[in-house]
Design a protein around this motif. Structure first.
Motif, PDB file in Angstrom:
ATOM      1  N   LEU A 196       1.720  10.737  -9.132  1.00  0.00           N
ATOM      2  CA  LEU A 196       0.794  11.027 -10.226  1.00  0.00           C
ATOM      3  C   LEU A 196       0.017  12.303  -9.956  1.00  0.00           C
ATOM      4  O   LEU A 196      -0.149  13.141 -10.855  1.00  0.00           O
ATOM      5  CB  LEU A 196      -0.160   9.849 -10.424  1.00  0.00           C
ATOM      6  N   ASP A 197      -0.444  12.486  -8.716  1.00  0.00           N
ATOM      7  CA  ASP A 197      -1.154  13.728  -8.364  1.00  0.00           C
ATOM      8  C   ASP A 197      -0.252  14.944  -8.533  1.00  0.00           C
ATOM      9  O   ASP A 197      -0.689  15.985  -9.040  1.00  0.00           O
ATOM     10  CB  ASP A 197      -1.677  13.656  -6.920  1.00  0.00           C
ATOM     11  N   ARG A 257       0.621   7.086  -6.278  1.00  0.00           N
ATOM     12  CA  ARG A 257      -0.546   7.969  -6.409  1.00  0.00           C
ATOM     13  C   ARG A 257      -0.155   9.421  -6.128  1.00  0.00           C
ATOM     14  O   ARG A 257      -0.590  10.333  -6.833  1.00  0.00           O
ATOM     15  CB  ARG A 257      -1.628   7.492  -5.449  1.00  0.00           C
ATOM     16  N   ARG A 258       0.695   9.635  -5.122  1.00  0.00           N
ATOM     17  CA  ARG A 258       1.152  11.004  -4.830  1.00  0.00           C
ATOM     18  C   ARG A 258       1.975  11.571  -5.979  1.00  0.00           C
ATOM     19  O   ARG A 258       1.827  12.743  -6.335  1.00  0.00           O
ATOM     20  CB  ARG A 258       1.969  11.025  -3.537  1.00  0.00           C
ATOM     21  N   ASP A 312       0.820  -1.201   0.000  1.00  0.00           N
ATOM     22  CA  ASP A 312       0.000   0.000   0.000  1.00  0.00           C
ATOM     23  C   ASP A 312       0.856   1.255   0.000  1.00  0.00           C
ATOM     24  O   ASP A 312       0.473   2.260  -0.595  1.00  0.00           O
ATOM     25  CB  ASP A 312      -0.932   0.013   1.221  1.00  0.00           C
ATOM     26  N   GLN A 342       1.880   1.966  -3.514  1.00  0.00           N
ATOM     27  CA  GLN A 342       0.768   2.508  -4.282  1.00  0.00           C
ATOM     28  C   GLN A 342       0.470   3.941  -3.866  1.00  0.00           C
ATOM     29  O   GLN A 342       0.138   4.780  -4.705  1.00  0.00           O
ATOM     30  CB  GLN A 342      -0.469   1.635  -4.110  1.00  0.00           C
ATOM     31  N   ASP A 343       0.586   4.231  -2.573  1.00  0.00           N
ATOM     32  CA  ASP A 343       0.367   5.596  -2.098  1.00  0.00           C
ATOM     33  C   ASP A 343       1.414   6.551  -2.674  1.00  0.00           C
ATOM     34  O   ASP A 343       1.085   7.664  -3.092  1.00  0.00           O
ATOM     35  CB  ASP A 343       0.391   5.650  -0.570  1.00  0.00           C
TER      36      ASP A 343
END
Length: 136
Positions: free
Chosen positions: A12-13, A9-10, A2, A5-6
């Protein structure tokens, strides 16, 4: 898993926010940089998995792939082939034009010599693969 993935995701953001701030002119550079970071993470994961799999192998067998062969002994394929070829070679070598009994002995001496050399080579390979102890 996780946390990876976090982090992804950060990243990508952050890339999307930078695209909003900088505009479409820098879109390809932002996408390229994000893909490079993603690729480096994938490479690191693949290397970690490969290292884990390699650690599971016995050290003596790590550098040498298993040779394909018949299920029994490793040199059994050569023995079967040489016996199958020995039948017509015997007929040819034992004919009177080819030398008769001398040709027959020469033919089978060659077949036995090839099989003997292969057996010695296989024995030497097995001795190299055997793990060494403190007393060797």
């Amino acid at each position: 898993m996780d946390t990876r993935q976090d982090e992804l995701r950060r990243d990508l953001d952050a890339t999307l926010q930078a695209r909003k701030e900088l505009g479409k002119e820098y879109e390809s550079e932002l996408v390229d940089s994000f893909l490079k970071r993603l690729e480096s993470r994938l490479d690191a994961r693949a290397e970690d998995r490969a290292a884990e799999r390699q650690d599971d192998w016995h050290p003596a067998y790590r550098h040498r792939p298993r040779r394909p062969g018949l299920p029994g002994r490793p040199g059994s394929r050569l023995a079967v082939i040489s016996l199958a070829l020995g039948i017509p070679l015997t007929a040819i070598a034992s004919s009177p034009e080819s030398g008769g009994l001398v040709g027959l002995f020469a033919c089978w001496a060659g077949i036995v010599g090839v099989n003997f050399a292969a057996a010695l080579s296989d024995r030497r390979d097995r001795a190299d693969r055997r793990p060494r102890g403190d007393w060797d």
